[in-house]
Write an enzyme that holds these catalytic residues in place. Sequence first.
Site, PDB file in Angstrom:
ATOM      1  NE  ARG A   1      -0.294   0.189   5.007  1.00 55.24           N
ATOM      2  CZ  ARG A   1      -0.845   0.283   6.213  1.00 55.24           C
ATOM      3  NH1 ARG A   1      -2.166   0.252   6.333  1.00 55.24           N
ATOM      4  NH2 ARG A   1      -0.087   0.421   7.296  1.00 55.24           N
TER       5      ARG A   1
ATOM      6  CE  LYS B   1      10.830   6.541   8.828  1.00 54.94           C
ATOM      7  NZ  LYS B   1      11.036   5.527   7.769  1.00 54.94           N
TER       8      LYS B   1
ATOM      9  CE1 TYR C   1       7.836   7.112  10.882  1.00 55.39           C
ATOM     10  CE2 TYR C   1       8.221   9.474  10.712  1.00 55.39           C
ATOM     11  CZ  TYR C   1       7.984   8.255  10.111  1.00 55.39           C
ATOM     12  OH  TYR C   1       7.893   8.174   8.733  1.00 55.39           O
TER      13      TYR C   1
ATOM     14  CG  ASP D   1       7.985  -9.400  10.994  1.00 57.00           C
ATOM     15  OD1 ASP D   1       8.532  -8.278  10.941  1.00 57.00           O
ATOM     16  OD2 ASP D   1       7.616  -9.914  12.065  1.00 57.00           O
TER      17      ASP D   1
ATOM     18  CG  ASN E   1       7.937   2.128   1.767  1.00 63.89           C
ATOM     19  OD1 ASN E   1       7.836   3.351   1.902  1.00 63.89           O
ATOM     20  ND2 ASN E   1       6.869   1.332   1.828  1.00 63.89           N
TER      21      ASN E   1
END
Length: 281
Positions: free
Chosen positions: A34, A174, A170, A78, A105
Amino acid sequence: MRAVTELPTEGPVLQTAGMHRLDGKVALVTGAARGTGAAVARQFVAEGARVVLVDVLDDRGQAIAAELGDAARFVHLDVTDEAAWSRLVDGIAAREGTLHVLVNNAAVLHLATIDATATDAFERVMRVNVLGPFLGIRTCLAMLRASGAGAIVNIGSIDSVQGASLTGAYTASKFALRGLTKVVALENRKRGVRANIVCPMLGNPEMHPEIVGTDSGPMRTRDGAAPDLDVIAEAVCYFASDESRFCTGTELVLDGGHSAGLALDLPDAWFDPRLRSKGVG
């Protein structure tokens, strides 16, 4: 004057602008069922690549692969499972025979203040967003090196270059991914593998969870528009293609200039060249 390294004039034909930029290449895209991953897979196939899509969302991943036809196939993965990575790469070696591009990704987002961030939530974000790419890179490196023109494209975020409230886990993940990208680039600069990171301001709206302790709405860009995943896919395609053959260890920030600094909404009249004559005194 600094000497300029000449690009090779002989050897394999490089796919550049005006051609199918990924003709003959085999790519592996994680989180491809997706959002950004699916957009990247579609872009890659359009540019001539064969793509192995992986995700934990089997039904949606298989649907994307079916949409893309013979140039794509789906495998359940996974990204935090080390043994599964080994099985996946062994399968690619047996079936495709080579691997040119790895796109990391797959990611998860957790929105909470530091006070409201549970340890297990922080660890989950780090496992998917950092351990997953690390395992993918380490497992795929041998095949990428053997291809003679390997490319690793990590999908970061604007939170790879600046902080934002509510994104403690997060942002930490990143920033780590951006650092990992640079180390991989340095270690493989002479081994035929490039590593770069794309840092979009926003990506897949489906990633956006409720803020812990609130009922938050859907993710939007700062100007109110929905994220354009095709823009991200085009940037990823650039780093995957031979057009970026002199780029490694760098980031491409896709944020419309928001991270450049403070922008003031100045009146158009202030940009009139006739004002120059009035600026002395």
